[in-house]
Write a protein that holds these residues in place. Structure first.
Motif, short mmCIF file in Angstrom:
data_model
loop_
_atom_site.label_atom_id
_atom_site.label_comp_id
_atom_site.label_asym_id
_atom_site.label_seq_id
_atom_site.Cartn_x
_atom_site.Cartn_y
_atom_site.Cartn_z
N GLY A 75 -15.77 -58.67 -83.55
CA GLY A 75 -14.62 -59.43 -84.03
C GLY A 75 -13.41 -58.60 -84.41
O GLY A 75 -12.47 -59.12 -85.02
N ILE A 76 -13.40 -57.32 -84.04
CA ILE A 76 -12.23 -56.47 -84.33
C ILE A 76 -11.49 -56.19 -83.03
O ILE A 76 -12.10 -55.81 -82.03
CB ILE A 76 -12.66 -55.15 -84.99
CG1 ILE A 76 -13.37 -55.42 -86.31
CG2 ILE A 76 -11.45 -54.24 -85.21
CD1 ILE A 76 -13.95 -54.19 -86.97
N ALA A 77 -10.19 -56.40 -83.04
CA ALA A 77 -9.36 -56.13 -81.87
C ALA A 77 -8.68 -54.77 -82.01
O ALA A 77 -8.08 -54.48 -83.05
CB ALA A 77 -8.29 -57.21 -81.71
N TYR A 78 -8.82 -53.95 -80.98
CA TYR A 78 -8.15 -52.65 -80.94
C TYR A 78 -7.04 -52.74 -79.90
O TYR A 78 -7.30 -52.92 -78.71
CB TYR A 78 -9.14 -51.55 -80.57
CG TYR A 78 -10.29 -51.42 -81.54
CD1 TYR A 78 -10.17 -50.66 -82.70
CD2 TYR A 78 -11.50 -52.08 -81.31
CE1 TYR A 78 -11.22 -50.54 -83.60
CE2 TYR A 78 -12.55 -51.96 -82.21
CZ TYR A 78 -12.41 -51.20 -83.35
OH TYR A 78 -13.45 -51.09 -84.25
N ILE A 79 -5.80 -52.64 -80.36
CA ILE A 79 -4.65 -52.81 -79.47
C ILE A 79 -3.76 -51.56 -79.55
O ILE A 79 -3.27 -51.20 -80.63
CB ILE A 79 -3.83 -54.06 -79.84
CG1 ILE A 79 -4.73 -55.30 -79.78
CG2 ILE A 79 -2.64 -54.23 -78.91
CD1 ILE A 79 -4.05 -56.59 -80.24
N ASP A 80 -3.58 -50.90 -78.41
CA ASP A 80 -2.76 -49.69 -78.32
C ASP A 80 -1.56 -49.99 -77.44
O ASP A 80 -1.69 -50.57 -76.35
CB ASP A 80 -3.57 -48.53 -77.71
CG ASP A 80 -4.93 -48.36 -78.36
OD1 ASP A 80 -4.98 -48.36 -79.60
OD2 ASP A 80 -5.93 -48.22 -77.63
N THR A 131 0.73 -39.11 -80.05
CA THR A 131 1.13 -38.87 -78.66
C THR A 131 -0.12 -38.67 -77.81
O THR A 131 -1.15 -38.20 -78.28
CB THR A 131 2.03 -37.64 -78.54
OG1 THR A 131 1.37 -36.50 -79.11
CG2 THR A 131 3.36 -37.86 -79.24
N LEU A 132 0.00 -39.02 -76.55
CA LEU A 132 -1.06 -38.80 -75.57
C LEU A 132 -0.43 -38.03 -74.41
O LEU A 132 0.43 -38.56 -73.70
CB LEU A 132 -1.62 -40.13 -75.09
CG LEU A 132 -2.91 -40.13 -74.24
CD1 LEU A 132 -3.50 -41.53 -74.19
CD2 LEU A 132 -2.69 -39.63 -72.82
N LEU A 133 -0.82 -36.77 -74.24
CA LEU A 133 -0.28 -35.93 -73.18
C LEU A 133 -1.42 -35.27 -72.43
O LEU A 133 -2.37 -34.79 -73.03
CB LEU A 133 0.64 -34.83 -73.75
CG LEU A 133 1.94 -35.27 -74.41
CD1 LEU A 133 1.72 -35.46 -75.90
CD2 LEU A 133 3.04 -34.24 -74.18
N SER A 134 -1.31 -35.24 -71.11
CA SER A 134 -2.35 -34.59 -70.31
C SER A 134 -1.83 -34.35 -68.90
O SER A 134 -1.11 -35.18 -68.35
CB SER A 134 -3.60 -35.46 -70.25
OG SER A 134 -4.56 -34.90 -69.34
N TYR A 146 2.73 -40.14 -73.32
CA TYR A 146 3.05 -41.41 -73.96
C TYR A 146 3.14 -41.26 -75.47
O TYR A 146 2.40 -40.48 -76.09
CB TYR A 146 1.97 -42.46 -73.66
CG TYR A 146 2.04 -43.03 -72.26
CD1 TYR A 146 2.84 -44.15 -71.98
CD2 TYR A 146 1.31 -42.46 -71.23
CE1 TYR A 146 2.91 -44.67 -70.70
CE2 TYR A 146 1.38 -42.98 -69.93
CZ TYR A 146 2.18 -44.09 -69.68
OH TYR A 146 2.25 -44.59 -68.41
N LEU A 147 4.06 -42.01 -76.05
CA LEU A 147 4.04 -42.27 -77.49
C LEU A 147 3.11 -43.46 -77.68
O LEU A 147 3.32 -44.52 -77.08
CB LEU A 147 5.43 -42.60 -78.01
CG LEU A 147 5.50 -42.97 -79.50
CD1 LEU A 147 5.37 -41.72 -80.35
CD2 LEU A 147 6.78 -43.71 -79.83
N MET A 148 2.07 -43.29 -78.49
CA MET A 148 1.07 -44.34 -78.65
C MET A 148 1.12 -44.92 -80.07
O MET A 148 1.04 -44.18 -81.06
CB MET A 148 -0.33 -43.79 -78.39
CG MET A 148 -0.57 -43.29 -76.98
SD MET A 148 -0.37 -44.54 -75.69
CE MET A 148 -1.51 -45.81 -76.23
N VAL A 149 1.26 -46.24 -80.15
CA VAL A 149 1.12 -46.96 -81.41
C VAL A 149 -0.25 -47.63 -81.35
O VAL A 149 -0.50 -48.49 -80.50
CB VAL A 149 2.23 -48.01 -81.59
CG1 VAL A 149 2.03 -48.75 -82.92
CG2 VAL A 149 3.60 -47.34 -81.55
N ARG A 150 -1.16 -47.22 -82.24
CA ARG A 150 -2.53 -47.69 -82.19
C ARG A 150 -2.89 -48.41 -83.49
O ARG A 150 -2.60 -47.91 -84.58
CB ARG A 150 -3.49 -46.52 -81.97
CG ARG A 150 -3.18 -45.67 -80.74
CD ARG A 150 -4.26 -44.66 -80.49
NE ARG A 150 -5.54 -45.33 -80.24
CZ ARG A 150 -6.73 -44.75 -80.39
NH1 ARG A 150 -6.81 -43.50 -80.82
NH2 ARG A 150 -7.84 -45.43 -80.13
#
Length: 485
Positions: A75-80, A131-134, A146-150
């Motif tokens: 019942g938990i939503a993970y939205i990035d 941030t997510l860089l690869s 990417y700039l990630m809002v999690r």
């Protein structure tokens, strides 16, 4: 105890003494090989031959790509929510981590920082900006950033979570000079205080920054390069706040753009069907402009460096490019890396050299191999140990039982347990960088099929790469001088 001893006869005392000697002898006597052979052990045949796939579906919401993972989350939503960093010019990158912090810690047009933080705590399970860089899996000259809002929340909190995202992305009030200066001072202090406990990571990141664009960007945003930038920025905030504010506003204008946006959701299918319209409505509220994406083109310069600080603690590292020595990514590197960290480097750097630890790491995306030591009193000896790693691997001879143990140890790294949110985000990252299930399966098969020849081949590559690599020292000025001499 004195009373008990006083009540004992001489024979009883001698019996206790004899039992104590027998115990010590038993503790100090190694177990016989035939006894050890009786113990049950994990065999290669016990290891699952197939990787565990993570569910993934790629769709869209109002033209915005949506990566979805059908996983039970109770019942938990993970939205990035991600925005391409290639919308920013290179000279904005050193300001990015402060921009990210400011989104959460400066308040909005309607709420100050405290009230905004309290609303996040009341209405969600938490929000983070990172941030997510690869580099890409198949081409290290291409990359994702990417700039990630999690964030996360119960399915009943999704409307609140997305409303907070909207405020965070569109309504943060940047024009607070003193608050932003405080955030900058805290960031500088945090980096400076990290130098001692995190010295191995500092030199690892610093060395890698010379080899590829993504690691260079990481250094600009959170490494030694960032520290130098923050020291200058503090003075600029005091003397030219208008230009700093203008950059922050421009970063928001360039970054928050529906056309360069991507969404990642981890949730079970039943709740996702109910949630999707809310996500679609949220995406439609964000600005849309023609994208201005451009790759960053820094001048990369792998070079040896001595970084001195006023402490009698040293960290020494070496880095080299194995791809330029025709080393292709092979799953056996996982076993070799694990073996060196728990054997050769442990013995040479810690047991014999007196450091707290010695490590090596290989980036299969960039081809950069690094050695690092932690709290090291013998920097030169550590460099000699690194240099001798290739010869050690080339001469290696292990019994089959020991080789299997090493392979199984490496396999445990591939099968680490992941919670639902980590599963979804890991799968999302693999999708972005182009790492397929088939690629991972090949890596697994190569790892499980590791032979001594694979270790010896790696030894040959390390021998060839060592003279062309670079060294980094973080420590006292005298330690840097010693290595120079």
């Amino acid at each position: 105890l004195d009373a008990i001893r006083a009540a004992m006869s001489g024979a009883q005392i001698e019996e206790v003494i004899a039992e104590t000697h027998a115990l010590r002898e038993a503790q100090e006597t190694p177990d016989a090989p035939e006894s050890l052979a009786l113990l049950p052990t994990v065999q290669l045949s016990d290891i699952d031959k197939q990787n565990k796939a993570i569910p993934i579906t790629v769709g869209s919401a109002g033209g915005v790509p949506v990566v979805y993972h059908d996983i039970f989350t109770n019942g938990i939503a993970y939205i990035d929510v991600g925005f391409s960093l290639f919308a920013l010019p290179m000279n904005y990158l050193p300001l990015l981590n402060l921009f990210s912090t400011a989104l959460l810690e400066m308040g909005t047009q309607r709420e100050d920082y405290v009230k905004f933080t309290q609303r996040i705590g009341r209405k969600t399970g938490g929000i983070d900006v990172s941030t997510l860089l690869s580099p890409m899996r198949t081409n290290r000259n291409e990359s994702v950033a990417y700039l990630m809002v999690r964030g996360k929340g119960t399915t009943g909190q999704i409307a609140d979570l997305l409303a907070l995202y909207e405020d965070l992305l569109l309504n943060v009030k940047f024009d607070q000079q003193e608050r932003f200066k405080q955030i900058t001072l805290e960031a500088k202090s945090g980096l400076e205080s990290f130098l001692l406990p995190g010295g191995a990571r500092v030199i690892n990141d610093r060395m890698r920054a010379g080899f590829n664009t993504i690691d260079w960007a990481e250094d600009e945003m959170g490494g030694v390069g960032q520290l130098f930038y923050l020291r200058d920025l503090i003075a600029q905030i005091e003397t030219d706040w208008a230009s700093v504010l203008a950059k922050l506003e421009d970063m928001r204008r360039l970054l928050i753009n529906r056309t360069t946006m991507i969404i990642n959701v981890t949730l079970d299918s039943g709740n996702y069907a109910k949630t999707f319209p809310q996500i679609e409505a949220f995406a439609a509220k964000l600005p849309s402009a023609a994208p201005r994406l451009a790759p960053w083109t820094p001048t990369l310069q792998p070079r040896s460096e001595g970084l001195s600080l006023p402490a009698q603690v040293n960290y020494v590292g070496w880095a080299g490019d194995l791809f330029s020595e025709s080393y292709g990514v092979h799953g056996s590197y996982i076993a070799a890396n694990n073996f060196l960290n728990s054997g050769y480097l442990w013995e040479r750097i810690r047991m014999q050299g007196g450091a707290y630890g010695g490590f090596c790491a290989f980036d299969r995306f960039t081809g950069v191999w690094t050695f690092m030591s932690y709290r090291d009193p013998n920097t030169v000896n550590s460099l000699k140990a690194y240099q001798g790693t290739g010869a050690y691997l080339k001469a290696l001879d292990l019994p089959e039982r020991e080789l299997q143990r090493i392979i199984i140890g490496g396999g445990s790294l591939m099968d680490a347990h992941l919670l639902p949110d980590a599963k979804g985000y890991t799968s999302f990252t693999r999708y972005l960088v182009g790492e397929t299930d088939a690629m991972r399966q090949t890596m697994r098969e190569q790892l499980l099929g590791t032979t001594l020849k694979d270790f010896q081949r790696l030894g040959e590559v390390l021998d060839a790469a060592y003279p062309k690599g670079i060294t980094a020292i973080l420590g006292s000025a005298s330690a840097v001088d010693t290595v120079n001499d």
